[in-house]
Write a protein that holds these residues in place. Structure first.
Motif, mmCIF file in Angstrom:
data_model
loop_
_atom_site.group_PDB
_atom_site.id
_atom_site.type_symbol
_atom_site.label_atom_id
_atom_site.label_comp_id
_atom_site.label_asym_id
_atom_site.label_seq_id
_atom_site.Cartn_x
_atom_site.Cartn_y
_atom_site.Cartn_z
ATOM 1 N N LEU A 1 -4.204 0.274 9.516
ATOM 2 C CA LEU A 1 -4.105 1.422 10.416
ATOM 3 C C LEU A 1 -2.747 2.110 10.335
ATOM 4 C CD1 LEU A 1 -5.619 3.045 12.526
ATOM 5 C CD2 LEU A 1 -4.751 1.480 14.251
ATOM 6 N N CYS A 2 -1.676 1.350 10.240
ATOM 7 C CA CYS A 2 -0.327 1.925 10.174
ATOM 8 C C CYS A 2 -0.151 2.751 8.900
ATOM 9 C CB CYS A 2 0.706 0.802 10.242
ATOM 10 S SG CYS A 2 2.398 1.390 10.199
ATOM 11 N N THR A 3 -0.565 2.206 7.770
ATOM 12 C CA THR A 3 -0.444 2.925 6.493
ATOM 13 C C THR A 3 -1.346 4.149 6.481
ATOM 14 O OG1 THR A 3 0.061 0.852 5.378
ATOM 15 C CG2 THR A 3 -0.595 2.691 3.989
ATOM 16 N N ARG A 4 -2.540 4.017 7.028
ATOM 17 C CA ARG A 4 -3.474 5.142 7.080
ATOM 18 C C ARG A 4 -2.911 6.267 7.946
ATOM 19 N NH1 ARG A 4 -7.969 6.421 5.258
ATOM 20 N NH2 ARG A 4 -9.654 7.461 6.305
ATOM 21 N N SER A 5 -2.291 5.906 9.061
ATOM 22 C CA SER A 5 -1.688 6.899 9.951
ATOM 23 C C SER A 5 -0.556 7.642 9.232
ATOM 24 C CB SER A 5 -1.162 6.209 11.204
ATOM 25 O OG SER A 5 -0.484 7.121 12.012
ATOM 26 N N TRP A 6 0.300 6.898 8.520
ATOM 27 C CA TRP A 6 1.378 7.519 7.745
ATOM 28 C C TRP A 6 0.803 8.430 6.672
ATOM 29 C CZ3 TRP A 6 2.353 6.380 2.468
ATOM 30 C CH2 TRP A 6 3.464 7.037 1.937
ATOM 31 N N LEU A 7 -0.231 7.966 5.990
ATOM 32 C CA LEU A 7 -0.870 8.742 4.934
ATOM 33 C C LEU A 7 -1.423 10.055 5.471
ATOM 34 C CD1 LEU A 7 -1.672 8.707 1.956
ATOM 35 C CD2 LEU A 7 -3.731 7.477 2.590
ATOM 36 N N GLU A 8 -2.035 10.021 6.645
ATOM 37 C CA GLU A 8 -2.553 11.246 7.246
ATOM 38 C C GLU A 8 -1.413 12.182 7.672
ATOM 39 O OE1 GLU A 8 -5.146 9.786 10.314
ATOM 40 O OE2 GLU A 8 -6.679 9.188 8.861
ATOM 41 N N SER A 9 -0.294 11.610 8.105
ATOM 42 C CA SER A 9 0.840 12.441 8.543
ATOM 43 C C SER A 9 1.478 13.185 7.379
ATOM 44 C CB SER A 9 1.890 11.594 9.272
ATOM 45 O OG SER A 9 2.657 10.821 8.351
ATOM 46 N N ILE B 1 -5.876 8.490 -4.179
ATOM 47 C CA ILE B 1 -5.610 7.756 -2.942
ATOM 48 C C ILE B 1 -6.861 7.644 -2.088
ATOM 49 C CG2 ILE B 1 -4.335 7.872 -0.763
ATOM 50 C CD1 ILE B 1 -2.009 9.116 -2.487
ATOM 51 N N ASN B 2 -7.683 8.695 -2.035
ATOM 52 C CA ASN B 2 -8.893 8.660 -1.217
ATOM 53 C C ASN B 2 -9.871 7.579 -1.665
ATOM 54 O OD1 ASN B 2 -8.308 10.553 0.756
ATOM 55 N ND2 ASN B 2 -8.915 12.244 -0.550
ATOM 56 N N VAL B 3 -9.836 7.238 -2.933
ATOM 57 C CA VAL B 3 -10.686 6.160 -3.428
ATOM 58 C C VAL B 3 -10.314 4.839 -2.751
ATOM 59 C CG1 VAL B 3 -11.233 4.776 -5.475
ATOM 60 C CG2 VAL B 3 -11.117 7.258 -5.651
ATOM 61 N N LEU B 4 -9.030 4.668 -2.481
ATOM 62 C CA LEU B 4 -8.536 3.411 -1.919
ATOM 63 C C LEU B 4 -8.270 3.453 -0.424
ATOM 64 C CD1 LEU B 4 -5.926 2.744 -4.744
ATOM 65 C CD2 LEU B 4 -8.219 1.787 -4.555
ATOM 66 N N SER B 5 -8.356 4.623 0.207
ATOM 67 C CA SER B 5 -7.917 4.762 1.599
ATOM 68 C C SER B 5 -8.714 3.933 2.594
ATOM 69 C CB SER B 5 -7.914 6.230 2.011
ATOM 70 O OG SER B 5 -9.222 6.750 1.986
ATOM 71 N N SER B 6 -9.956 3.621 2.306
ATOM 72 C CA SER B 6 -10.753 2.817 3.245
ATOM 73 C C SER B 6 -10.238 1.386 3.343
ATOM 74 C CB SER B 6 -12.217 2.817 2.821
ATOM 75 O OG SER B 6 -12.354 2.193 1.558
ATOM 76 N N GLN B 7 -9.446 0.951 2.384
ATOM 77 C CA GLN B 7 -8.927 -0.421 2.371
ATOM 78 C C GLN B 7 -7.553 -0.545 3.026
ATOM 79 O OE1 GLN B 7 -8.865 -1.337 -1.777
ATOM 80 N NE2 GLN B 7 -11.027 -0.874 -2.059
ATOM 81 N N LEU B 8 -7.012 0.550 3.573
ATOM 82 C CA LEU B 8 -5.658 0.544 4.116
ATOM 83 C C LEU B 8 -5.643 0.108 5.577
ATOM 84 C CD1 LEU B 8 -4.382 3.924 2.645
ATOM 85 C CD2 LEU B 8 -4.007 1.624 1.747
ATOM 86 N N ALA C 1 0.828 -1.209 0.000
ATOM 87 C CA ALA C 1 0.000 0.000 0.000
ATOM 88 C C ALA C 1 0.861 1.257 0.000
ATOM 89 C CB ALA C 1 -0.931 0.000 1.206
ATOM 90 N N ARG C 2 1.903 1.270 0.822
ATOM 91 C CA ARG C 2 2.776 2.454 0.871
ATOM 92 C C ARG C 2 3.483 2.661 -0.469
ATOM 93 N NH1 ARG C 2 7.593 4.216 5.051
ATOM 94 N NH2 ARG C 2 7.981 6.192 4.005
ATOM 95 N N LYS C 3 3.963 1.581 -1.041
ATOM 96 C CA LYS C 3 4.636 1.679 -2.336
ATOM 97 C C LYS C 3 3.677 2.244 -3.390
ATOM 98 C CE LYS C 3 7.415 -1.652 -3.341
ATOM 99 N NZ LYS C 3 8.048 -2.898 -3.788
ATOM 100 N N GLY C 4 2.443 1.768 -3.382
ATOM 101 C CA GLY C 4 1.440 2.252 -4.329
ATOM 102 C C GLY C 4 1.128 3.726 -4.144
ATOM 103 N N ILE C 5 1.065 4.168 -2.894
ATOM 104 C CA ILE C 5 0.783 5.570 -2.599
ATOM 105 C C ILE C 5 1.921 6.459 -3.089
ATOM 106 C CG2 ILE C 5 0.575 7.234 -0.700
ATOM 107 C CD1 ILE C 5 -1.004 4.920 0.777
ATOM 108 N N VAL C 6 3.158 6.056 -2.816
ATOM 109 C CA VAL C 6 4.315 6.859 -3.244
ATOM 110 C C VAL C 6 4.404 6.872 -4.770
ATOM 111 C CG1 VAL C 6 6.832 7.051 -3.147
ATOM 112 C CG2 VAL C 6 5.544 6.521 -1.066
ATOM 113 N N LEU C 7 4.165 5.731 -5.406
ATOM 114 C CA LEU C 7 4.163 5.695 -6.877
ATOM 115 C C LEU C 7 3.080 6.613 -7.435
ATOM 116 C CD1 LEU C 7 4.793 1.909 -7.582
ATOM 117 C CD2 LEU C 7 6.306 3.797 -8.191
ATOM 118 N N CYS C 8 1.921 6.604 -6.810
ATOM 119 C CA CYS C 8 0.822 7.480 -7.235
ATOM 120 C C CYS C 8 1.237 8.943 -7.110
ATOM 121 C CB CYS C 8 -0.417 7.189 -6.388
ATOM 122 S SG CYS C 8 -1.826 8.238 -6.767
#
Length: 144
Positions: free
Chosen positions: A131-139, A122-129, A75-82
């Motif tokens: 807790l750790c990845t979601r916390s990083w994403l919010e930070s 990312i918001n389209v996919l964020s509900s599937q993340l 998930a993190r790799k996908g977010i950074v690539l996005c």
């Protein structure tokens, strides 16, 4: 972009379509794929700011390949690539704006637009993340 198929000025100059081969973003180097997306001062500032937002240190060349090879969660790799794909898209759009409208928006504008594009995807996919990845994403402020 990945296949080097975009019509950069070095290609257009060779075909006799462009009067010169200089980069539309910095105006000092030959506009090739490598220069435009990895070496140009304008592009590097956008990419570096996105890296800072993502809390990573990027290499000077081939950022997408570098991210792909990281041992991060999928998930993190996908977010950074996005995020970086959005940067590349908006760098190309700024380059086209400079070509057509004869003015170049600041790198901060390209970064802002890239962040907005990445956030929407990312918001389209964020509900599937998890807790750790979601916390990083919010930070890093790339969600909602």
């Amino acid at each position: 972009m990945v296949r080097n198929a975009m019509q950069v000025k070095s290609k257009l100059f060779q075909l006799g379509i462009s009067p010169d081969y200089l980069c539309l973003l910095c105006g000092v180097a030959t506009e090739t794929h490598v220069h435009l997306f990895e070496q140009c001062v304008y592009s590097r500032s956008v990419l570096q700011e996105m890296a800072t937002l993502c809390q990573i240190t990027i290499p000077s060349m081939n950022i997408l390949q570098w991210v792909w090879n990281q041992k991060w969660a999928k998930a993190r790799k996908g977010i950074v690539l996005c995020a970086f794909t959005a940067c590349y898209y908006h760098i190309w759009m700024m380059r086209n704006t400079a070509r057509v409208e004869l003015h170049l928006p600041r790198p901060a504008i390209a970064l802002h637009q890239a962040r907005c594009s990445a956030k929407m995807r990312i918001n389209v996919l964020s509900s599937q993340l998890d807790l750790c990845t979601r916390s990083w994403l919010e930070s890093i402020d790339l969600c909602k």
